[in-house]
Design an enzyme around this catalytic site. Structure first.
Site, short mmCIF file in Angstrom:
data_model
loop_
_atom_site.label_atom_id
_atom_site.label_comp_id
_atom_site.label_asym_id
_atom_site.label_seq_id
_atom_site.Cartn_x
_atom_site.Cartn_y
_atom_site.Cartn_z
N GLY A 62 1.78 1.94 10.88
CA GLY A 62 2.75 3.03 10.82
C GLY A 62 3.43 3.35 12.14
N GLU A 104 -7.24 4.52 7.60
CA GLU A 104 -7.00 5.95 7.35
C GLU A 104 -8.20 6.59 6.65
OE1 GLU A 104 -3.22 5.42 5.41
OE2 GLU A 104 -2.35 4.87 7.33
N GLU A 143 -6.07 -5.26 10.22
CA GLU A 143 -5.08 -4.22 10.47
C GLU A 143 -5.42 -3.49 11.78
OE1 GLU A 143 -2.80 -2.94 6.78
OE2 GLU A 143 -4.53 -1.64 6.94
N ASN A 159 0.86 -1.18 0.00
CA ASN A 159 0.00 0.00 0.00
C ASN A 159 0.90 1.24 0.00
OD1 ASN A 159 -1.82 2.03 0.48
ND2 ASN A 159 -2.48 1.29 2.50
N SER A 191 2.74 -2.53 10.47
CA SER A 191 4.17 -2.63 10.78
C SER A 191 4.77 -3.99 10.41
CB SER A 191 4.43 -2.29 12.25
OG SER A 191 4.07 -0.94 12.52
N HIS A 221 -9.76 1.13 4.37
CA HIS A 221 -8.54 1.26 5.17
C HIS A 221 -8.81 2.17 6.36
CE1 HIS A 221 -4.48 2.41 6.32
NE2 HIS A 221 -4.07 1.33 5.69
N LYS A 247 0.11 4.27 -0.35
CA LYS A 247 -0.54 5.46 0.24
C LYS A 247 -0.28 6.70 -0.63
CE LYS A 247 -0.40 3.17 4.69
NZ LYS A 247 -0.42 3.27 6.15
P1 PGA Z 1 2.40 0.03 7.85
O1 PGA Z 1 1.00 0.29 7.13
O2 PGA Z 1 2.97 -1.24 7.25
O3 PGA Z 1 3.22 1.24 7.57
O4 PGA Z 1 2.10 -0.16 9.30
C1 PGA Z 1 0.09 -0.76 6.90
C2 PGA Z 1 -1.14 -0.24 6.19
O5 PGA Z 1 -1.55 0.89 6.44
O6 PGA Z 1 -1.73 -0.95 5.37
#
Ligand code: PGA
Length: 259
Positions: A173, A97, A167, A9, A213, A95, A11
């Protein structure tokens, strides 16, 4: 045996040129990996160029979001048919976010999931609890709600072509991944919810990814878990080397320990 799937992803990152550079180096690093589905999710503006750069590669294309209508007066939106047209097979939906910053609701997630299926785009439905919810023992209830509301109206024929990504919001993140046991516990819960709605047989066909992560050094331990069928990777997918190392770790785990 479910085919493992890892999705990068990207982003809100990468111009068209940056996206092409990234995907070209990824392509050369994963050229020998045949038994893991590898997918990248660039921003909308880079989809077309990345699709061209991926011609005949063992890497597939996803979008990071979709709208549920086919066409019409919906300024700023992109339809499932348009994503198919540009070469996407997958689309990430719901997601955290998007839920957090754009107020996306379970109902909207569900409309997007159903629209994706109508156009034979595979939805990757993201579910996950916040830290406060985990600390107050609401994880199971939140996950069940996200799953049940997300897949409402999806048929038993469509559900095997649906990916669910667990997730935990507190792991995204942050550098703090769920432990393999924590991930397995929620993945097993998701599979049992699917089994109750559809059947045990159908539930065993659905791939459930872990995200939050995921890095080259923790991917194998997570993937070893019986109900963890892949990874949704954010930060570590923004560099070809680390994403390729995760793909390799998944490949090695499946070809040796996880049978
Ligand atoms: P990350 O993000 O690997 O940076 O934790 C995962 C995601 O948002 O799908």
């Amino acid at each position: 045996m479910r085919t493992p799937i890892i999705v990068g992803n990207w982003k809100l990152n990468n111009t068209i040129n940056e996206a092409i550079t990234l995907v070209k180096s990824l392509r050369s690093l994963v050229v020998d990996i045949a038994d893991v589905e590898i997918v990248v999710a660039p921003v909308f503006t880079a989809l077309s160029a990345v699709a061209q750069a991926l011609a005949d590669a063992n890497i597939q294309l996803a979008a990071q979001d979709v709208f549920w209508e086919d066409s019409g007066a919906f300024t700023g939106e992109i339809s499932p048919g348009m994503l198919k047209d540009v070469g996407c097979n997958y689309v990430i939906i719901g997601h955290s976010e998007r839920r957090q910053y754009f107020g996306e609701t379970d109902e909207e997630v569900n409309r997007k999931v159903k629209a994706a299926h109508t156009h034979e785009l595979i939805p990757i439905i993201c579910v996950g609890e916040s830290l406060a919810e985990r600390e107050t023992d609401k994880t199971d209830a939140v996950i069940k709600d996200h799953v049940l509301n997300g897949i409402a109206g999806v048929s038993a024929d469509q559900i095997p072509s649906t990916v669910i990504a667990y997730e935990p919001v507190w792991a995204i993140g942050t550098g703090r991944n769920a432990t393999p046991d924590q991930a397995q516990e929620v993945h097993a819960l998701i599979r049992s919810v699917l089994s109750d709605i559809y059947s045990a047989d159908v539930a065993t066909q659905v791939r459930i990814q872990y995200g939050g992560s995921v890095k080259p050094d923790n991917a194998a331990a997570l993937i070893m878990q019986p109900d963890v069928d892949g990874a949704l990777v954010g930060t570590a997918s923004w560099e070809a080397e680390s994403f390729a190392q995760i793909a390799t770790a998944v490949h090695n785990t499946y070809s040796t320990d996880k049978t």
